[in-house]
Design a protein around this motif. Structure first.
Motif, short mmCIF file in Angstrom:
data_model
loop_
_atom_site.label_atom_id
_atom_site.label_comp_id
_atom_site.label_asym_id
_atom_site.label_seq_id
_atom_site.Cartn_x
_atom_site.Cartn_y
_atom_site.Cartn_z
N GLY A 46 -53.57 -26.01 20.74
CA GLY A 46 -52.96 -27.07 21.53
C GLY A 46 -53.24 -28.46 21.03
N LYS A 47 -54.08 -28.61 20.00
CA LYS A 47 -54.45 -29.93 19.51
C LYS A 47 -53.69 -30.34 18.26
N LEU A 48 -52.99 -29.41 17.66
CA LEU A 48 -52.23 -29.69 16.44
C LEU A 48 -50.77 -29.34 16.64
N ASN A 49 -49.87 -30.16 16.08
CA ASN A 49 -48.47 -29.75 16.06
C ASN A 49 -48.24 -28.88 14.83
N LEU A 50 -47.00 -28.47 14.63
CA LEU A 50 -46.71 -27.52 13.55
C LEU A 50 -47.01 -28.09 12.17
N LEU A 51 -46.63 -29.35 11.94
CA LEU A 51 -46.90 -29.95 10.64
C LEU A 51 -48.40 -30.16 10.44
N ASP A 52 -49.10 -30.55 11.50
CA ASP A 52 -50.57 -30.68 11.40
C ASP A 52 -51.18 -29.35 10.96
N SER A 53 -50.74 -28.27 11.61
CA SER A 53 -51.29 -26.94 11.31
C SER A 53 -51.03 -26.54 9.87
N ALA A 54 -49.81 -26.82 9.40
CA ALA A 54 -49.48 -26.47 8.02
C ALA A 54 -50.34 -27.25 7.03
N TYR A 55 -50.54 -28.54 7.30
CA TYR A 55 -51.36 -29.35 6.39
C TYR A 55 -52.82 -28.89 6.42
N LEU A 56 -53.29 -28.48 7.58
CA LEU A 56 -54.63 -27.91 7.69
C LEU A 56 -54.75 -26.67 6.82
N MET A 57 -53.75 -25.80 6.88
CA MET A 57 -53.75 -24.57 6.08
C MET A 57 -53.82 -24.86 4.59
N ALA A 58 -53.15 -25.91 4.17
CA ALA A 58 -53.08 -26.22 2.73
C ALA A 58 -54.46 -26.43 2.13
N GLY A 59 -55.42 -26.92 2.93
CA GLY A 59 -56.75 -27.18 2.41
C GLY A 59 -57.76 -26.09 2.68
N ALA A 60 -57.32 -24.98 3.27
CA ALA A 60 -58.24 -23.92 3.66
C ALA A 60 -58.68 -23.07 2.47
#
Length: 337
Positions: free
Chosen positions: A240-254
């Protein structure tokens, strides 16, 4: 080709996968204005896409039919040369068929396909020799058939048609401001469909195996927070704290991303994140498998009851849920450390 419209009024994952077609249309028609028509709620996925001229929104909540007719008038006013309709339902068929475009391309299974200038055969699964890791067309390739119906080119490989999302400094800064420790793992345990969702006990076991090697981050929508808290309360829960683009960008650095056969899988593919996809009741033959260069699909040996449906079920029809409970955690943690 001066102006092109792509129609995809389905759900989040479908729109993410359709971004691969935007890239293909731009490559085929470098000077064209490209518009995209989708249902309200999904438009944020495309707000930074540099290839799009305009995003048209079908707002079903404000008079579904009235808004559809208003959209139709707008589509006709825009005078498209080419309309590519990915959606296979009546409303999208109406927008495509009556668009006024000379070239109206859609799948044969749309009830208004007789209004299209070109019909493309749609199959799930779609066997394709020498195509993809699993010998079946991926959804991005099925979508691409709409374009090749006009260009007469061959269907490219699945990974060359990978979906792509674009980001602004807003998303980048938001993830940076989280102050996450590196390395970190991103887990998306939730799914709309129960039988697509790896069992809660397995996610708990996975977290314990990953913890010594990096920070654990759980993601999901606002409605997923309680479920994710039930899996673990001593990891970072960003539901609930990230939108879809936030989540995708988070994934990119995982260090690695762990997902079900659900929308987060396609978010991971869109940023080429290192991905482990756990499939339960559904199968890769349907064409929704991961497309990242470093991707791993884990599924138990196929049961007679698999798949139990294209989209999964609200509960296991057999009552045993072996397709989830018998996916080995050690197999899932391959390539993770």
């Amino acid at each position: 080709m001066k102006r092109v419209l792509i129609i995809q009024t389905a759900f989040i994952g479908d729109v993410i996968l359709a971004t691969g077609l935007i890239e293909s249309v731009r490559a085929s028609y470098p000077e064209a204005k490209i518009d995209f028509l989708l249902r309200k709620g999904n438009e944020s996925l495309l707000k930074h896409n540099p290839h799009l001229n305009e995003v048209l929104i079908w707002d079903k909540s404000k008079g579904k039919f009235k808004n559809l007719i208003s959209l139709l008038f707008q589509v006709r006013k825009n005078k498209y040369d080419l309309v590519l309709n990915i959606q296979r339902f009546f409303n999208a068929g109406l927008l495509c068929g009556l668009s006024g475009a000379k070239l109206r391309v859609g799948f044969h299974s749309n009830p208004l396909a007789f209004l299209f200038s070109h019909q493309v055969h749609h199959k799930i699964p779609h066997p394709a020799q020498d195509q993809g890791e699993f010998g079946f067309f991926h959804e991005v390739q099925r979508n691409h058939q709409l374009l090749t119906a006009i260009t007469n080119e061959s269907i490219p490989s699945d990974k060359s048609l990978r979906p792509k999302l674009y980001f602004s400094d807003k998303e980048k800064n938001k993830i940076q401001d989280l102050g996450l420790n590196s390395p970190y793992y991103v887990l998306a345990p939730s799914s709309v469909w129960y039988t697509k969702q790896w069992h809660e006990s397995k996610w708990k076991e996975l977290i314990q195996k990953l913890k010594p090697h990096g920070e654990i981050i759980l993601i999901g929508g606002p409605d997923d927070k309680a479920y994710l808290d039930g899996i673990s309360t001593d990891v970072t829960n960003l539901a609930g704290k990230l939108n879809l683009l936030d989540s995708a960008y988070l994934m990119a650095g995982a260090k690695r991303v762990f997902v079900n056969d659900s929308a987060p899988l396609h978010l991971a593919s869109s940023v080429n994140a290192k991905t482990t996809a756990i499939f339960c009741s559904t199968v890769p033959d349907f064409g929704y498998y991961p497309l990242a260069d470093d991707s791993l699909l884990v599924q138990r040996e196929r049961l007679d009851c698999m798949p139990c449906g294209l989209h999964g079920k609200k509960e296991c029809p057999q009552g045993h849920f072996k397709c989830a409970l018998e996916v080995d955690v050690d197999a899932v943690t391959q390539r993770s450390f």
